[in-house]
Structures are given as C-alpha cells and as structure tokens.
Scaffold this motif. Structure first.
Motif, short mmCIF file in Angstrom:
data_model
loop_
_atom_site.label_atom_id
_atom_site.label_comp_id
_atom_site.label_asym_id
_atom_site.label_seq_id
_atom_site.Cartn_x
_atom_site.Cartn_y
_atom_site.Cartn_z
N ARG A 4 33.38 29.08 32.06
CA ARG A 4 34.26 28.36 32.99
C ARG A 4 34.52 27.00 32.37
NH1 ARG A 4 35.55 27.38 38.44
NH2 ARG A 4 35.22 25.14 38.64
N GLU A 6 36.55 23.37 32.40
CA GLU A 6 37.35 22.40 33.14
C GLU A 6 37.91 21.36 32.18
OE1 GLU A 6 35.55 20.58 36.48
OE2 GLU A 6 35.13 22.48 37.49
N VAL A 41 41.36 24.47 35.40
CA VAL A 41 40.11 25.23 35.24
C VAL A 41 40.49 26.60 34.70
CG1 VAL A 41 40.18 25.84 37.71
CG2 VAL A 41 38.06 26.11 36.41
N ILE A 42 39.79 26.99 33.66
CA ILE A 42 40.08 28.27 32.99
C ILE A 42 38.81 29.10 33.02
CG2 ILE A 42 40.78 29.35 30.81
CD1 ILE A 42 41.82 26.24 30.29
N GLU A 43 38.91 30.31 33.54
CA GLU A 43 37.75 31.21 33.56
C GLU A 43 38.00 32.35 32.58
OE1 GLU A 43 36.93 32.47 37.54
OE2 GLU A 43 36.20 30.49 38.17
N LEU A 44 37.09 32.47 31.63
CA LEU A 44 37.22 33.49 30.57
C LEU A 44 36.08 34.50 30.68
CD1 LEU A 44 37.65 30.99 27.58
CD2 LEU A 44 39.48 32.37 28.55
N SER A 45 36.41 35.77 30.63
CA SER A 45 35.37 36.80 30.47
C SER A 45 35.26 37.06 28.98
CB SER A 45 35.76 38.07 31.21
OG SER A 45 35.91 37.80 32.59
N PHE B 8 43.61 28.78 42.90
CA PHE B 8 43.82 29.89 41.98
C PHE B 8 44.87 30.84 42.56
CE2 PHE B 8 40.88 30.04 38.42
CZ PHE B 8 39.87 29.18 38.78
N VAL B 33 37.74 37.61 24.12
CA VAL B 33 38.24 37.33 25.48
C VAL B 33 38.75 38.62 26.12
CG1 VAL B 33 39.89 36.00 26.87
CG2 VAL B 33 38.92 35.00 24.78
N THR B 34 38.12 39.04 27.19
CA THR B 34 38.55 40.29 27.83
C THR B 34 39.37 40.02 29.09
OG1 THR B 34 36.48 40.33 29.07
CG2 THR B 34 36.55 41.57 27.00
N GLU B 35 39.20 38.83 29.68
CA GLU B 35 39.95 38.50 30.90
C GLU B 35 40.09 36.98 30.97
OE1 GLU B 35 38.13 40.15 34.42
OE2 GLU B 35 39.54 39.04 35.69
N ILE B 36 41.21 36.51 31.54
CA ILE B 36 41.39 35.07 31.64
C ILE B 36 42.09 34.74 32.96
CG2 ILE B 36 43.55 35.22 30.29
CD1 ILE B 36 42.84 32.47 29.11
N ARG B 37 41.57 33.72 33.63
CA ARG B 37 42.21 33.23 34.85
C ARG B 37 42.34 31.72 34.74
NH1 ARG B 37 40.49 34.13 40.17
NH2 ARG B 37 38.60 33.05 39.55
N GLN B 38 43.45 31.22 35.24
CA GLN B 38 43.63 29.76 35.14
C GLN B 38 44.02 29.22 36.50
OE1 GLN B 38 45.32 28.33 31.54
NE2 GLN B 38 46.59 26.79 32.54
N GLY B 39 43.46 28.05 36.84
CA GLY B 39 43.80 27.42 38.12
C GLY B 39 43.84 25.92 37.95
N VAL B 41 42.36 22.09 39.49
CA VAL B 41 41.30 21.45 40.28
C VAL B 41 41.77 20.03 40.60
CG1 VAL B 41 40.03 20.90 38.16
CG2 VAL B 41 38.85 20.80 40.34
#
Lengths: 81, 81
Positions: A4, A6, A41-45, B8, B33-39, B41
C-alpha cells in the motif's frame, strides 16, 4: 502480498488541487476546515516470495514511476495475504 | 481534530488510471504486479468541538463534494489532536 503506497507532496510544495478543494468546501459552507492535504494511495497485489522482495520492488516502482522524487514523498506499508 | 478520508472506486467500476499505471509498471519490467487499485486520500484539519461533529462534517463533505456517490466509496478516519 499487498503493498500500500501513499504519495503526498513534500512540505512547502504548492498543492493547487488541495487549494481548489479547500475553496470549494468553503463555498459549500464548510468553514471548519483549517488545513487540507491531498495525496494518492495505490494498492498493489504482488506475486513475490518475501516481504523484503515486496518492499524492494515497491520502492523501485516509487522511484521509477509512482512518485516524483523532487516534489513528492511516499510511504510503503506491506500487508501479508 | 484531523479527518482522513480515503476515496476509492467501487468494485466493478473501471479504473482507467490504475490500468494505465499497471501497464507502465509492466513496461518497466515490474511483472510481479497482479492487481492494482488507485484512490485518493484527503487529510483535513477541522476546528470542531467533538469527534461526532468532525465525523458529521466529513461525511457531509464526502456526500457533497469529495466522493462521487455513484462510482466511489469513501472511508473516514478521525485523528484527535
């Protein structure tokens, strides 16, 4: 493993988007707002074997793409699966 | 009192920006990187008397400006001074 990230502007760097949001909130009557900061904020798997590898890759991603080292600072939190 | 708001996209909503970041990371060789989400804050300093008032104002700000209720969800964390 999830990373995660930021990303915020460094202190002292003008943040026009946050200023615009502040003005808009004021225009809507939210006058209790004394300060506003905005970041992403970027969440990466990540398919990696260790936390160490996850942190190493996440830092390299920040340095190369996700954060502008001149104007932005970043924070990385790792979340095991 | 500080309010920390994370916004998000809701699940299922296409996130073109996150997709573009994912492609760019792949092009730079970050193939773990298998998945990515961005939001986004947003950190607000609020001149209010109680946590309850801070939460009430922060929710109203989200509903009116900071989050698009159709496509986005938000989370509010309060940080006492």
């Amino acid at each position: 493993m999830k990373a995660r990230i930021e990303v915020f502007y460094k202190a002292g760097v003008l943040d026009p988007e946050a200023k615009a949001v502040g003005r808009a909130l004021g225009a809507l009557g939210f006058d209790a707002v004394t300060e506003i900061r905005q970041g992403k904020v970027i969440e990466l798997s990540l398919a990696v074997e260790s936390e160490e590898e996850a942190r190493h890759q996440a830092e390299a991603m920040c340095e190369k793409l996700l954060a502008n080292p001149v104007m932005e600072r970043y924070r990385i939190d790792l979340i095991p699966d």
